[in-house]
Design a protein around this motif. Structure first.
Motif, mmCIF file in Angstrom:
data_model
loop_
_atom_site.group_PDB
_atom_site.id
_atom_site.type_symbol
_atom_site.label_atom_id
_atom_site.label_comp_id
_atom_site.label_asym_id
_atom_site.label_seq_id
_atom_site.Cartn_x
_atom_site.Cartn_y
_atom_site.Cartn_z
ATOM 1 N N LEU A 1 -16.909 -1.230 10.448
ATOM 2 C CA LEU A 1 -15.709 -1.635 9.704
ATOM 3 C C LEU A 1 -15.166 -2.273 10.665
ATOM 4 O O LEU A 1 -14.319 -3.427 10.927
ATOM 5 N N SER B 1 -12.279 -10.614 11.507
ATOM 6 C CA SER B 1 -11.647 -11.208 10.752
ATOM 7 C C SER B 1 -9.601 -11.681 11.103
ATOM 8 O O SER B 1 -9.739 -13.042 10.535
ATOM 9 N N LEU C 1 -3.246 -6.418 6.210
ATOM 10 C CA LEU C 1 -4.745 -5.933 6.086
ATOM 11 C C LEU C 1 -5.715 -7.454 6.028
ATOM 12 O O LEU C 1 -5.183 -8.457 6.397
ATOM 13 N N VAL C 2 -7.156 -6.975 6.631
ATOM 14 C CA VAL C 2 -7.831 -7.483 7.143
ATOM 15 C C VAL C 2 -8.682 -8.784 6.059
ATOM 16 O O VAL C 2 -8.966 -8.271 5.337
ATOM 17 N N PRO C 3 -8.715 -10.144 6.054
ATOM 18 C CA PRO C 3 -9.028 -11.135 4.725
ATOM 19 C C PRO C 3 -10.426 -10.534 4.534
ATOM 20 O O PRO C 3 -10.540 -10.584 3.486
ATOM 21 N N ASP C 4 -11.205 -10.324 5.767
ATOM 22 C CA ASP C 4 -12.396 -10.536 5.456
ATOM 23 C C ASP C 4 -13.206 -8.859 4.515
ATOM 24 O O ASP C 4 -14.063 -8.892 4.481
ATOM 25 N N LEU C 5 -11.841 -8.362 4.954
ATOM 26 C CA LEU C 5 -12.490 -6.627 4.039
ATOM 27 C C LEU C 5 -12.054 -6.927 2.977
ATOM 28 O O LEU C 5 -11.177 -7.482 2.341
ATOM 29 N N THR C 6 -12.850 -5.125 2.065
ATOM 30 C CA THR C 6 -12.591 -5.122 0.847
ATOM 31 C C THR C 6 -11.164 -4.463 0.761
ATOM 32 O O THR C 6 -10.978 -3.676 2.391
ATOM 33 N N GLN D 1 -12.235 -0.889 2.378
ATOM 34 C CA GLN D 1 -12.620 -0.399 3.932
ATOM 35 C C GLN D 1 -11.595 -1.145 4.253
ATOM 36 O O GLN D 1 -10.880 -0.012 5.376
ATOM 37 N N ASN D 2 -10.440 -1.342 4.068
ATOM 38 C CA ASN D 2 -8.752 -2.088 4.639
ATOM 39 C C ASN D 2 -8.072 -0.374 5.145
ATOM 40 O O ASN D 2 -7.985 -0.487 5.996
ATOM 41 N N ARG E 1 -10.229 2.367 4.585
ATOM 42 C CA ARG E 1 -11.155 3.469 6.193
ATOM 43 C C ARG E 1 -10.236 3.015 7.037
ATOM 44 O O ARG E 1 -10.278 3.877 7.913
ATOM 45 N N ASP F 1 -9.731 -3.150 -8.503
ATOM 46 C CA ASP F 1 -11.039 -3.031 -8.025
ATOM 47 C C ASP F 1 -10.503 -2.907 -6.548
ATOM 48 O O ASP F 1 -10.496 -4.180 -6.399
ATOM 49 N N ALA G 1 -13.223 -2.866 -4.841
ATOM 50 C CA ALA G 1 -14.125 -3.507 -3.983
ATOM 51 C C ALA G 1 -13.699 -5.060 -4.119
ATOM 52 O O ALA G 1 -14.866 -5.655 -3.717
ATOM 53 N N THR G 2 -12.787 -5.286 -4.132
ATOM 54 C CA THR G 2 -12.198 -7.195 -4.480
ATOM 55 C C THR G 2 -11.784 -7.017 -2.542
ATOM 56 O O THR G 2 -11.400 -6.466 -1.839
ATOM 57 N N ALA G 3 -12.073 -8.558 -2.544
ATOM 58 C CA ALA G 3 -11.709 -8.619 -1.115
ATOM 59 C C ALA G 3 -10.526 -9.254 -0.688
ATOM 60 O O ALA G 3 -10.048 -9.518 -1.524
ATOM 61 N N ARG H 1 -8.784 -10.900 0.846
ATOM 62 C CA ARG H 1 -8.890 -12.993 0.807
ATOM 63 C C ARG H 1 -8.345 -13.036 -0.494
ATOM 64 O O ARG H 1 -8.144 -14.065 -0.513
ATOM 65 N N GLU H 2 -8.816 -12.568 -1.554
ATOM 66 C CA GLU H 2 -8.938 -13.182 -2.849
ATOM 67 C C GLU H 2 -7.927 -12.884 -3.566
ATOM 68 O O GLU H 2 -7.449 -13.165 -4.953
#
Lengths: 320, 477, 313
Positions: free
Chosen positions: A190, A197, B74-79, B82-83, B85, B107, B109-111, B113-114
């Motif tokens: 992770l 990123s 928040l890290v853009p490429d993670l969901t 995941q952020n 966690r 949701d 599980a959304t990245a 970035r979106e």
């Protein structure tokens, strides 16, 4: 965006790459109808070192770095294996292989430590490190030579399930899964993606950025060492100059496999498929009676086109 | 440069405490120290009476201090999951908070970035709340947030107070501070200048504290008023729109005139200057230079039309490792036809003239990065003197510059205007607008909300207008 | 003046002293080695390296790098020697130079316009060039390979038996580069682009033009280096210049050109190239094996890059 659309985009490499491989395989069979189980076997064996080089590079690139010493590290592992295993038994050779993998981790750790401590950019450190490791490989074995017990060499030969699945492919899947899945599913995986990123956001979220960079190179070192062992398996000998080829081709597989060179985006499967494609290209050219050296031209062109395409996409996004 | 000299901040349990100060007063430096990004040179930080030293954001978090920033961590490429966690936050609690903010359908599980920025800020806030901090630091998260979402932020802050914990709230909006905060600490020039209770008519005191000592009335003495300008405007802007922040701006700037622009952070002034300097393309509206419509694709186009930019961030404009000479002469080699041999003598003369006019200290001229901030800023201005221009766009040119150099720069702007140039000056130091400008326009929410002659623009009026408050009939003493 | 400041200001002097020290070591280790003849040969061997390092210097100054120079130099040499017989010397030389220019332009388009990382772009074009060369060599198997007399003289002849003819090419080019970097608008812009692209843009400089021209110039210089080299070896092979890639970058870095761009110059690179050439001949005298040389190069780059990073922080 709808859920399937999002899944499609996020896992584009997972869908497109197998299709591409299938397409290339179909083309190969069409060109060369005699393409059979034996050829599949040698394809899988030939792709093994490249796939592992790509795996090593993928880990580092995902974390936002780049490792130009992958090939040289592979060469070191390759010549160490060829020298020490020459007169060893099968059991001994497995023990030696384990030691070599540990050595790979240590070498990666050296790269990572120098990088973090010196604050010199990844590119310069690993370029210089590549030449140092390459020199060490030459010191260990001046000329191509050495060897390994047949039982060890045959690990990657042969097939399972009536010749349907080449052992080399099984080996690749097992090895990559054994190393990457624990990393990927742990906190390290992770944080690896996170620092690739957005380093600032990752730092603010409590990630130890420097430690994660260091660990990425350690995991990369492990993959490089396994790649060196695979090189011993495919060629049967140690060759100290194999280095540069796998640095460049591994990077090509990473780029073609959909991993972003700026870090944080992509996965391990894309580059694995890309390694098969890059191995199939020269094979197809041989079957087509075209000079297989075109393979290098095509690889170079492929890298250039893929990265230029990425650049173009960025340009278009910036200019709405 | 010293950003922070003597900042005291005491936050009680069970209060929402505002941290206020004009741009460059040292707020962001204080925040960085509180959250472990920077280490203080002196002084101490205590939580519940225990002295603390944070080496990283993680350490601050473990000590019970969690921050939410204007740009979410928040890290853009993670969901989202995941952020969560990544920051070791329990997702269920975050989901509860998000439910209260009206995002129960989100949701995980959304990245990241979106997702749009306002949503991200609330996710970041929910994540911070889920970590159950003793102290919650909200750093301008209501800026550019739609009112309904800002309301959720206030509600969360109030709830945190009711639990007996503390909130440090940073904002430029006086109205929301008056409504939400129990006390406010005001910083000026890196020093705590007062603690105020904003609810009981404390707004005016906050404004007074932020302003500091009343401006010297005689400061403009000796500067001749420019001759009444005539002819077509040097620069005319019509209904300019760019991105989310710059909505609709029109004004005209005549040769020989200095137009001041006053605004809080993020009201569209960056976009306005970027469009005028050819760094960005506007979405709508027109830019006219000396009556001719312009379409800039590159700063080179703007320079050809006579519009040149002095940006706030000197680092952006300078070649840190090159000499004063090369920095000043840079625009002189911008065209393809300048690629050949350099006319060294002519160039040296032009550079020397610019250095002389600006009184640049050239003792450390070999590398611009070793000059003081004031001298660096003079180098940026000298560049345009050597190159020639019609309209000078100055974006907060005196940020972090000592008072003497500031005076020199303002005197130079007057002098340039007197010799026929047009100057557009954005400054975050409102007290200085009457020193340099003929007229002033106030930008709020991407629109010009007020305009007046600079001579009558006292800071209280400007500050109130810049906060989006209506100007009052009489200015406070 | 602090030691760091002294080293920063006088790095060229320090390097020249190191070079003198190396020569001193050689005279001690193998007395009688350093003769006018030895000096002439050392200079001759330094020419291809110095030319390739010149191209890298331009790019490093502008914040770039080119990993395709070795392939380009080999390619130019090979094109020249395989076409000299049918086309004649002049056309064959022009063909080699054109190939270098072409690859350089391709690199420039990728980096300057498509904003590809220089390293990856030039890795790719290097692969392409090397592969194309191999294919080409097999297409023309059996064709006569010829290094024209003029090129051989350039690469190995000595005027009055003492001064290498290659110096008559290198000196004017070196002068052009040194003066060009200091006294031309283009040189000024190379430093500026390498130091701060954003500042260049704000000042109205179209950065892509500068980068494109720099990559083209680097390709051209690499081709010239290849042509001199084939004159020295008197036979082209496909990996003729490959050993020069790292030394070319190393020479520039050793000479004080910053890997981050914006600082350095060709004067330092020349001393760096001479330093590496003398180091090489010392190691050869000491019978040091090739791998040790390679490791030493890597170590020197790493150490100097780290040192410069600390000095300039």
């Amino acid at each position: 965006m709808t859920r399937p659309g999002r899944l499609l985009r996020r896992h584009a490499a997972l869908l497109v790459m197998p299709m591409l491989v299938a397409l290339f395989l179909a083309a190969t069979v069409a060109i060369h109808p005699a393409f059979g189980a034996f050829d599949v076997q040698s394809l899988a064996l030939g792709a093994l070192p490249l796939a592992l080089a790509a795996a090593a590079q993928t880990v580092v690139v995902l974390s936002g770095g780049i490792d130009l010493s992958v090939g040289s590290l592979m060469a070191v592992a390759n010549v160490v294996a060829a020298r020490t295993m020459q007169h060893a038994g099968f059991g001994q050779s497995l023990g030696l292989a384990a030691l070599i993998v540990l050595g790979g981790a240590a070498s990666g750790a050296v790269n990572g430590a120098v990088l973090v401590a010196s604050r010199v950019p990844d590119v310069v450190v690993t370029l210089a490190a590549g030449f140092i490791w390459g020199g060490i490989a030459l010191l260990i074995l001046e000329q191509p030579g050495g060897g390994a017990p047949d039982a060890f060499l045959n690990l990657g030969a042969g097939t399972l399930f009536d010749g349907l699945v080449p052992n080399a492919l099984v080996l690749l899947i097992v090895v990559v899964a054994a190393i990457w899945l624990p990393v990927r599913s742990s906190r390290l995986g992770l944080t690896l993606y996170a620092i690739g990123s957005d380093r600032t956001a990752a730092f603010r979220s409590g990630v130890a950025v420097e430690r994660t960079r260091f660990l990425a190179y350690v995991v990369g070192g492990v993959f490089s060492a396994v790649g060196g062992l695979a090189l011993t398996m495919t060629t049967g000998i140690g060759s100290p100059l194999a280095g540069t080829y796998y640095t460049l081709s591994g990077l090509a597989a990473v780029v073609v496999g959909g991993v972003s060179l700026t870090g944080g985006r992509g996965g391990m499967t894309g580059p694995m498929f890309a390694a098969y494609i890059l191995t199939l290209i020269p094979t197809d050219l041989i079957f087509l009676n075209i000079d297989p050296n075109f393979g290098q031209v095509i690889q170079g062109t492929l890298i250039v086109l893929v990265v230029m395409g990425g650049g173009l996409a960025t340009l278009l996004r910036q200019r709405p | 440069m010293v950003a922070l000299r003597a900042a005291d901040l005491q936050v009680r349990a069970g209060e929402v405490h505002a941290l206020m100060g004009a741009n460059g007063a040292g707020k962001s430096t204080l925040v960085k120290m509180l959250t472990g990004v920077l280490r203080p040179d002196g002084g101490s930080i205590s939580i519940r009476g225990t002295p603390r030293r944070f080496r990283s954001p993680l350490a601050a978090r473990q000590a019970g201090l969690v921050s939410v920033y204007q740009d979410p961590a928040l890290v853009p490429d993670l969901t989202i999951a995941q952020n969560l966690r990544l920051a070791r936050t329990p997702p269920d609690v975050v989901r509860q908070w998000l439910g209260r903010f009206g995002f129960s359908a989100l949701d995980f599980a959304t990245a990241v970035r979106e997702l749009p920025l306002p949503t991200l800020r609330l996710i970041d806030l929910a994540r911070a709340l889920a970590a159950e901090p003793d102290i919650l630091l909200l750093d301008e998260i209501t800026a550019a947030l739609p009112p309904d979402l800002a309301e959720h932020v206030y509600a969360a802050a109030r709830q945190w107070r009711s639990l007996g914990r503390s909130v440090i709230f940073i904002s430029h909006r006086l109205a929301e501070i008056a409504a939400l905060c129990d006390r406010a600490t005001v910083l000026r020039d890196g020093v705590t200048v007062g603690v105020v209770e904003p609810a009981q008519g404390g707004e005016e005191r906050i404004v007074a504290l932020m302003l500091g000592a009343p401006p010297e009335a005689a400061a403009r003495a000796g500067i001749a008023a420019a001759a009444a300008p005539s002819g077509p405007p040097a620069l005319e802007v019509q209904a300019l729109r760019c991105g989310e922040k710059l909505r609709d701006v029109s004004f005209a700037l005549r040769a020989g005139e200095v137009l001041g622009l006053a605004a809080l952070e993020g009201q569209g002034q960056e976009e306005l200057f970027d469009c005028l300097a050819g760094l960005r393309r506007p979405d709508a509206g027109a830019i006219l230079a000396a009556g001719a419509p312009q379409h800039f694709h590159h700063p080179a186009d703007a320079i050809r039309a006579g519009l040149v930019l002095v940006p706030a961030d000197r680092v952006r404009a300078l070649l840190p490792q090159r000499s004063v000479h090369e920095n000043i002469a840079l625009p002189l080699v911008r065209r393809l036809r300048d690629w050949g041999g350099l006319p060294m003598r002519a160039e040296r003369a032009r550079v020397a003239e610019a250095v002389r006019r600006l009184q640049i200290d050239t003792r450390a001229a070999a590398e611009v990065k070793r000059l003081s901030g004031g001298n660096q800023q003079k180098v940026v201005i000298a560049r345009w003197l050597a190159c020639g221009f019609r309209t000078l766009l100055c974006f907060d040119p005196t940020r972090g510059i000592d008072i003497g150099t500031k005076r020199q720069i303002y005197a130079l702007l007057r002098e340039l205007a007197a010799s026929g140039a047009a100057v557009l000056l954005f400054t975050s130091e409102l007290s200085e607008i009457p020193l340099a400008c003929d007229r002033v326009a106030v930008l709020f929410g991407g629109r010009i909300v007020a305009g007046m002659p600079a001579a009558g623009a006292d800071e209280a009026t400007l500050l109130r207008a810049a906060h989006g408050l209506r100007a009052r009939a009489e200015a406070p003493a | 003046m602090t030691l760091a400041a002294f080293l920063r200001e006088r790095s060229l002097l320090v390097l020249a002293l190191l070079l003198a020290l190396l020569v001193g070591i050689i005279t001690v280790v193998r007395p009688g080695t350093v003769t006018p003849d030895w000096i002439a040969n050392t200079l001759l061997f330094a020419v291809p390296l110095g030319l390739m390092a010149g191209g890298e210097t331009l790019l490093l100054l502008a914040g770039g790098i080119d990993l395709s120079v070795a392939s380009v130099a080999s390619g130019a040499a090979y094109l020249l020697s395989s076409n000299a017989a049918p086309l004649g010397t002049t056309l064959a030389v022009l063909l080699g130079l054109a190939a270098g220019l072409l690859v350089g332009l391709l690199n420039g388009v990728g980096v300057a316009i498509f904003r590809v990382q220089p390293l990856v772009m030039t890795l790719g074009t290097g692969l392409m060039a090397q592969g194309a060369l191999v294919v080409y060599s097999q297409k023309i198997i059996g064709q006569e390979q010829l290094v024209p007399r003029a090129v051989a003289t350039l690469g190995s002849g000595k005027f009055a038996g003492l001064v290498p003819y290659a110096l008559f090419l290198w000196l004017p080019l070196a002068l052009l580069l040194i003066l060009g970097l200091r006294r031309s608008g283009f040189g000024r812009l190379l430093y500026a682009v390498g130091d701060n692209e954003a500042a260049c843009r704000l000042s109205g400089v179209r950065v892509w033009r500068v980068l494109l021209a720099a990559y083209a110039a680097c390709g051209l210089l690499a081709a010239v280096a290849g042509i001199v080299l084939v004159g020295t070896t008197n036979a082209a092979d496909l990996s003729l210049a490959n050993v020069y890639l790292l030394p070319a970058i190393a020479a520039a870095i050793i000479g004080g050109t910053s890997i981050f761009g914006g600082r350095g110059g060709y004067g330092g690179t020349i001393v760096g190239a001479l330093f590496l050439t003398v180091l090489d001949s010392l190691l050869t005298l000491l019978n040091a094996p090739e791998p040790v040389k390679q490791m030493l190069y890597g170590g020197v780059i790493l150490a100097l890059a780290a040192a410069y990073t600390r000095l300039t922080d």
